[in-house]
Design a protein around this motif. Sequence first.
Motif, PDB file in Angstrom:
ATOM      1  N   LEU A  27       1.220  14.630   4.644  1.00  0.00           N
ATOM      2  CA  LEU A  27       2.357  13.742   4.881  1.00  0.00           C
ATOM      3  C   LEU A  27       2.510  13.428   6.371  1.00  0.00           C
ATOM      4  CD1 LEU A  27       5.105  15.223   2.539  1.00  0.00           C
ATOM      5  CD2 LEU A  27       3.728  13.173   2.171  1.00  0.00           C
ATOM      6  N   GLY A  28       2.138  14.361   7.212  1.00  0.00           N
ATOM      7  CA  GLY A  28       2.262  14.160   8.655  1.00  0.00           C
ATOM      8  C   GLY A  28       1.410  13.022   9.170  1.00  0.00           C
ATOM      9  N   GLY A  29       0.335  12.694   8.475  1.00  0.00           N
ATOM     10  CA  GLY A  29      -0.550  11.618   8.891  1.00  0.00           C
ATOM     11  C   GLY A  29      -0.113  10.244   8.423  1.00  0.00           C
ATOM     12  N   LEU A  30       0.942  10.203   7.629  1.00  0.00           N
ATOM     13  CA  LEU A  30       1.421   8.927   7.105  1.00  0.00           C
ATOM     14  C   LEU A  30       2.480   8.333   8.030  1.00  0.00           C
ATOM     15  CD1 LEU A  30       1.940   9.900   3.363  1.00  0.00           C
ATOM     16  CD2 LEU A  30      -0.018   8.732   4.368  1.00  0.00           C
ATOM     17  N   SER A  31       2.567   7.036   8.012  1.00  0.00           N
ATOM     18  CA  SER A  31       3.633   6.380   8.749  1.00  0.00           C
ATOM     19  C   SER A  31       4.950   6.627   8.007  1.00  0.00           C
ATOM     20  CB  SER A  31       3.370   4.885   8.870  1.00  0.00           C
ATOM     21  OG  SER A  31       3.461   4.267   7.610  1.00  0.00           O
ATOM     22  N   PRO A  32       6.085   6.533   8.689  1.00  0.00           N
ATOM     23  CA  PRO A  32       7.356   6.775   8.001  1.00  0.00           C
ATOM     24  C   PRO A  32       7.567   5.885   6.783  1.00  0.00           C
ATOM     25  CG  PRO A  32       7.691   6.741  10.364  1.00  0.00           C
ATOM     26  CD  PRO A  32       6.254   6.341  10.105  1.00  0.00           C
ATOM     27  N   GLU A  33       7.037   4.670   6.805  1.00  0.00           N
ATOM     28  CA  GLU A  33       7.195   3.758   5.681  1.00  0.00           C
ATOM     29  C   GLU A  33       6.398   4.212   4.456  1.00  0.00           C
ATOM     30  OE1 GLU A  33       5.975   2.464   8.769  1.00  0.00           O
ATOM     31  OE2 GLU A  33       8.022   2.173   9.440  1.00  0.00           O
ATOM     32  N   GLU A  34       5.315   4.947   4.687  1.00  0.00           N
ATOM     33  CA  GLU A  34       4.445   5.382   3.587  1.00  0.00           C
ATOM     34  C   GLU A  34       4.892   6.696   2.958  1.00  0.00           C
ATOM     35  OE1 GLU A  34       0.056   3.692   4.578  1.00  0.00           O
ATOM     36  OE2 GLU A  34       0.706   5.402   5.766  1.00  0.00           O
ATOM     37  N   ARG A  35       5.759   7.420   3.626  1.00  0.00           N
ATOM     38  CA  ARG A  35       6.171   8.722   3.116  1.00  0.00           C
ATOM     39  C   ARG A  35       7.075   8.561   1.900  1.00  0.00           C
ATOM     40  NH1 ARG A  35       7.410  11.412   9.004  1.00  0.00           N
ATOM     41  NH2 ARG A  35       5.266  11.238   9.706  1.00  0.00           N
ATOM     42  N   PRO A  36       6.873   9.426   0.907  1.00  0.00           N
ATOM     43  CA  PRO A  36       7.742   9.344  -0.266  1.00  0.00           C
ATOM     44  C   PRO A  36       9.170   9.740   0.115  1.00  0.00           C
ATOM     45  CG  PRO A  36       6.140  11.109  -0.514  1.00  0.00           C
ATOM     46  CD  PRO A  36       5.870  10.442   0.780  1.00  0.00           C
ATOM     47  N   LEU A  37      10.091   9.274  -0.681  1.00  0.00           N
ATOM     48  CA  LEU A  37      11.500   9.548  -0.402  1.00  0.00           C
ATOM     49  C   LEU A  37      11.814  10.975  -0.593  1.00  0.00           C
ATOM     50  CD1 LEU A  37      12.989   6.410  -2.101  1.00  0.00           C
ATOM     51  CD2 LEU A  37      12.572   6.767   0.312  1.00  0.00           C
ATOM     52  N   MET A  97       0.820  -1.206   0.000  1.00  0.00           N
ATOM     53  CA  MET A  97       0.000   0.000   0.000  1.00  0.00           C
ATOM     54  C   MET A  97       0.857   1.262   0.000  1.00  0.00           C
ATOM     55  SD  MET A  97      -3.165   1.134   2.226  1.00  0.00           S
ATOM     56  CE  MET A  97      -3.404   2.807   2.686  1.00  0.00           C
ATOM     57  N   SER A  98       2.009   1.206   0.637  1.00  0.00           N
ATOM     58  CA  SER A  98       2.811   2.419   0.720  1.00  0.00           C
ATOM     59  C   SER A  98       3.242   2.903  -0.653  1.00  0.00           C
ATOM     60  CB  SER A  98       4.016   2.206   1.625  1.00  0.00           C
ATOM     61  OG  SER A  98       4.936   1.335   1.020  1.00  0.00           O
ATOM     62  N   ASN A  99       3.521   1.992  -1.576  1.00  0.00           N
ATOM     63  CA  ASN A  99       3.894   2.395  -2.929  1.00  0.00           C
ATOM     64  C   ASN A  99       2.740   3.137  -3.587  1.00  0.00           C
ATOM     65  OD1 ASN A  99       5.519   2.641  -5.189  1.00  0.00           O
ATOM     66  ND2 ASN A  99       4.830   0.711  -6.046  1.00  0.00           N
ATOM     67  N   MET A 100       1.537   2.694  -3.331  1.00  0.00           N
ATOM     68  CA  MET A 100       0.350   3.342  -3.889  1.00  0.00           C
ATOM     69  C   MET A 100       0.184   4.750  -3.309  1.00  0.00           C
ATOM     70  SD  MET A 100      -3.399   1.700  -3.843  1.00  0.00           S
ATOM     71  CE  MET A 100      -4.535   1.998  -5.124  1.00  0.00           C
ATOM     72  N   VAL A 101       0.404   4.884  -2.012  1.00  0.00           N
ATOM     73  CA  VAL A 101       0.304   6.190  -1.358  1.00  0.00           C
ATOM     74  C   VAL A 101       1.377   7.126  -1.901  1.00  0.00           C
ATOM     75  CG1 VAL A 101       0.522   7.389   0.852  1.00  0.00           C
ATOM     76  CG2 VAL A 101      -0.753   5.251   0.732  1.00  0.00           C
ATOM     77  N   GLN A 102       2.594   6.617  -2.052  1.00  0.00           N
ATOM     78  CA  GLN A 102       3.682   7.430  -2.589  1.00  0.00           C
ATOM     79  C   GLN A 102       3.355   7.926  -3.996  1.00  0.00           C
ATOM     80  OE1 GLN A 102       7.274   5.151  -2.424  1.00  0.00           O
ATOM     81  NE2 GLN A 102       7.474   5.329  -0.214  1.00  0.00           N
ATOM     82  N   GLN A 103       2.837   7.039  -4.829  1.00  0.00           N
ATOM     83  CA  GLN A 103       2.494   7.423  -6.193  1.00  0.00           C
ATOM     84  C   GLN A 103       1.399   8.478  -6.195  1.00  0.00           C
ATOM     85  OE1 GLN A 103       1.547   3.739  -8.142  1.00  0.00           O
ATOM     86  NE2 GLN A 103       3.687   3.285  -8.611  1.00  0.00           N
ATOM     87  N   ASP A 104       0.423   8.342  -5.305  1.00  0.00           N
ATOM     88  CA  ASP A 104      -0.665   9.305  -5.230  1.00  0.00           C
ATOM     89  C   ASP A 104      -0.143  10.686  -4.827  1.00  0.00           C
ATOM     90  OD1 ASP A 104      -3.434  10.133  -5.248  1.00  0.00           O
ATOM     91  OD2 ASP A 104      -3.320  10.140  -3.052  1.00  0.00           O
ATOM     92  N   ILE A 105       0.710  10.727  -3.823  1.00  0.00           N
ATOM     93  CA  ILE A 105       1.255  12.007  -3.373  1.00  0.00           C
ATOM     94  C   ILE A 105       2.148  12.612  -4.444  1.00  0.00           C
ATOM     95  CG2 ILE A 105       2.806  13.100  -1.696  1.00  0.00           C
ATOM     96  CD1 ILE A 105       1.610  11.139   0.380  1.00  0.00           C
ATOM     97  N   LEU A 106       2.973  11.790  -5.057  1.00  0.00           N
ATOM     98  CA  LEU A 106       3.833  12.309  -6.121  1.00  0.00           C
ATOM     99  C   LEU A 106       3.012  12.812  -7.299  1.00  0.00           C
ATOM    100  CD1 LEU A 106       6.723   9.697  -6.019  1.00  0.00           C
ATOM    101  CD2 LEU A 106       6.766  12.052  -5.193  1.00  0.00           C
ATOM    102  N   GLN A 107       1.930  12.124  -7.612  1.00  0.00           N
ATOM    103  CA  GLN A 107       1.045  12.571  -8.687  1.00  0.00           C
ATOM    104  C   GLN A 107       0.402  13.913  -8.319  1.00  0.00           C
ATOM    105  OE1 GLN A 107      -2.244   9.965  -9.569  1.00  0.00           O
ATOM    106  NE2 GLN A 107      -2.549  10.863 -11.583  1.00  0.00           N
TER     107      GLN A 107
END
Length: 64
Positions: free
Chosen positions: A54-64, A1-11
């Motif tokens: 981003l503050g609501g995401l776990s560290p693993e879900e945050r984009p690099l 799921m974290s990859n999906m969250v990262q892609q959404d935020i980056l998009q």
Amino acid sequence: MSNMVQQDILQQLEQLQQAASAALAGASTTEATRAWHSEYLGGKGRLTGILRSLGGLSPEERPL
């Protein structure tokens, strides 16, 4: 799921960058530039909203 969250935020960030660039290109007065700054970079601006999410995401879900 974290990859999906990262892609959404980056998009979201890519879309925001495109919209902000286009809006800034159309700002031809100081007043329009200030309005652009407020809309995109201000305390309640679009970028601030994305960064706050981003503050609501776990560290693993945050984009690099």
